[in-house]
Structures are given as C-alpha cells and as structure tokens.
Design a protein around this motif. Structure first.
Motif, short mmCIF file in Angstrom:
data_model
loop_
_atom_site.label_atom_id
_atom_site.label_comp_id
_atom_site.label_asym_id
_atom_site.label_seq_id
_atom_site.Cartn_x
_atom_site.Cartn_y
_atom_site.Cartn_z
N THR A 111 0.80 -1.23 0.00
CA THR A 111 0.00 0.00 0.00
C THR A 111 0.83 1.27 0.00
OG1 THR A 111 -0.08 -0.02 2.42
CG2 THR A 111 -1.88 -1.12 1.27
N PHE A 112 2.15 1.13 0.20
CA PHE A 112 3.02 2.29 0.39
C PHE A 112 2.93 3.32 -0.75
CE2 PHE A 112 7.31 4.04 -0.52
CZ PHE A 112 7.39 4.92 0.54
N ILE A 113 3.06 2.84 -1.99
CA ILE A 113 3.09 3.77 -3.11
C ILE A 113 1.76 4.52 -3.23
CG2 ILE A 113 3.19 3.93 -5.65
CD1 ILE A 113 5.95 3.69 -4.31
N ARG A 114 0.67 3.79 -3.08
CA ARG A 114 -0.63 4.45 -3.15
C ARG A 114 -0.77 5.52 -2.07
NH1 ARG A 114 -4.46 0.54 -1.80
NH2 ARG A 114 -3.16 -0.90 -2.97
N GLU A 115 -0.25 5.21 -0.88
CA GLU A 115 -0.35 6.17 0.22
C GLU A 115 0.45 7.44 -0.04
OE1 GLU A 115 -1.26 3.77 4.23
OE2 GLU A 115 0.65 3.23 3.32
N ILE A 116 1.67 7.28 -0.55
CA ILE A 116 2.47 8.49 -0.77
C ILE A 116 1.97 9.27 -2.00
CG2 ILE A 116 4.50 7.59 0.41
CD1 ILE A 116 5.29 7.99 -2.98
N GLU A 117 1.38 8.56 -2.96
CA GLU A 117 0.88 9.26 -4.15
C GLU A 117 -0.30 10.17 -3.84
OE1 GLU A 117 0.36 6.07 -6.98
OE2 GLU A 117 2.29 6.53 -7.92
N ALA A 118 -0.94 9.95 -2.70
CA ALA A 118 -2.02 10.84 -2.29
C ALA A 118 -1.48 12.26 -2.05
CB ALA A 118 -2.68 10.31 -1.03
N PHE A 119 -0.17 12.36 -1.87
CA PHE A 119 0.45 13.67 -1.60
C PHE A 119 1.09 14.27 -2.84
CE2 PHE A 119 0.12 11.40 2.33
CZ PHE A 119 -0.37 12.36 3.19
N LEU A 120 0.90 13.63 -4.00
CA LEU A 120 1.47 14.14 -5.25
C LEU A 120 0.36 14.58 -6.19
CD1 LEU A 120 4.13 11.36 -5.99
CD2 LEU A 120 4.57 13.67 -5.12
N PRO A 121 0.55 15.70 -6.88
CA PRO A 121 -0.42 16.05 -7.92
C PRO A 121 -0.36 15.00 -9.04
CG PRO A 121 1.47 17.53 -7.99
CD PRO A 121 1.66 16.65 -6.79
N PRO A 122 -1.48 14.78 -9.74
CA PRO A 122 -1.54 13.70 -10.74
C PRO A 122 -0.39 13.74 -11.75
CG PRO A 122 -3.71 14.65 -10.41
CD PRO A 122 -2.75 15.47 -9.59
N GLU A 123 0.03 14.94 -12.15
CA GLU A 123 1.06 15.01 -13.18
C GLU A 123 2.43 14.55 -12.70
OE1 GLU A 123 -0.61 17.52 -11.88
OE2 GLU A 123 0.73 19.21 -11.42
N LEU A 124 2.60 14.40 -11.40
CA LEU A 124 3.88 13.93 -10.85
C LEU A 124 3.84 12.44 -10.48
CD1 LEU A 124 5.06 16.91 -8.60
CD2 LEU A 124 5.88 16.27 -10.87
N ARG A 125 2.71 11.79 -10.71
CA ARG A 125 2.62 10.37 -10.39
C ARG A 125 3.20 9.55 -11.52
NH1 ARG A 125 -3.55 11.02 -8.23
NH2 ARG A 125 -2.98 12.40 -6.51
#
Ligand code: MN
Length: 131
Positions: A111-125
């Motif tokens: 779940t780690f990546i999904r959790e940290i991606e919540a803090f990134l704008p979509p264009e940086l994922r």
C-alpha cells in the motif's frame, strides 16, 4: 515527469526498502541520513515530496520540519513523517507539528506507493506498469 522524492532516514534497512519501493514504482529517490542533511537537500534539490523519519541523530524530524517551514523558499514542500513510534497519539502529534501526513513502520509494500501518491499532484505520479 515522475516526482523526485527525498528520503530522510538514519536506518539503512528502512532506507533500502523505501528507496527500492520508490524506484521500482518509477520515482527518483534522493537520500539524506539526518535532518540537517535533509534540510540542505530540500534547499538545493527541491524535491516534490519528503519522507522523513522522526528519530535521527544531529537533527531529528521535528527540528527539520520546523526549519523547513521557516524557509519561505521551501516551506510548501509536502513532508510525510515515517516513524516506528506506533504508539497511539503519535499520528496526531506528528500532524499537529505540521507534517502533511504520517506513515507508521513497518512499511506495507502493498500500500506504500498508493499512500504516498495521495500527496502528489496527478502530473507527478509515475505511470503504472502495464501487463
Ligand atoms: Mn531513526
């Protein structure tokens, strides 16, 4: 363009795991071994996100966060506390101190990546691997 993510962590094993998970998911990982090094790298490298341990030598995570928030050039950098203190109340202490988020160790690789991606704008994922 995938995010550049700074890991501030004094434990080599935790660092290796975070770095592996981030790079495997397509992110560029930067690394600092304590808060003082982390602060310096935030200022010079301008990462998109910081994952920060709390207990570290030289300068701990709370001290680093305070210094970062006092610097107008980098104060808006999102910083997630990643800590082994899994005591009840640690999460609220970290959030009250001004961390944008909180993850407790041990890290769950599922779940780690999904959790940290919540803090990134979509264009940086990072794009999801296919197949
Ligand atoms: Mn530590």
């Amino acid at each position: 363009m995938s995010a550049r993510i700074l890991i501030v962590e004094d434990n080599q094993i935790n660092l290796a795991l975070l770095k592996y998970l981030l790079e495997y998911a397509g992110y560029a990982a930067l690394f600092a071994a304590n808060g003082a090094e982390g602060l310096e790298l935030v200022r010079t490298e301008r990462p998109d996100l910081v994952l920060c341990d709390l207990q570290m030598p030289v300068m701990n995570g709370y001290e680093m966060l305070r210094a970062l928030r006092e610097d107008p050039d980098v104060r808006h950098t999102p910083v997630i506390a990643v800590t082994a203190f899994s005591m009840r109340g640690d999460r609220s202490t970290a959030l009250a101190a001004g961390f944008d988020g909180y993850l407790s160790k041990p890290i769950d690789p599922e779940t780690f990546i999904r959790e940290i991606e919540a803090f990134l704008p979509p264009e940086l994922r990072a794009p999801r691997p296919t197949g």
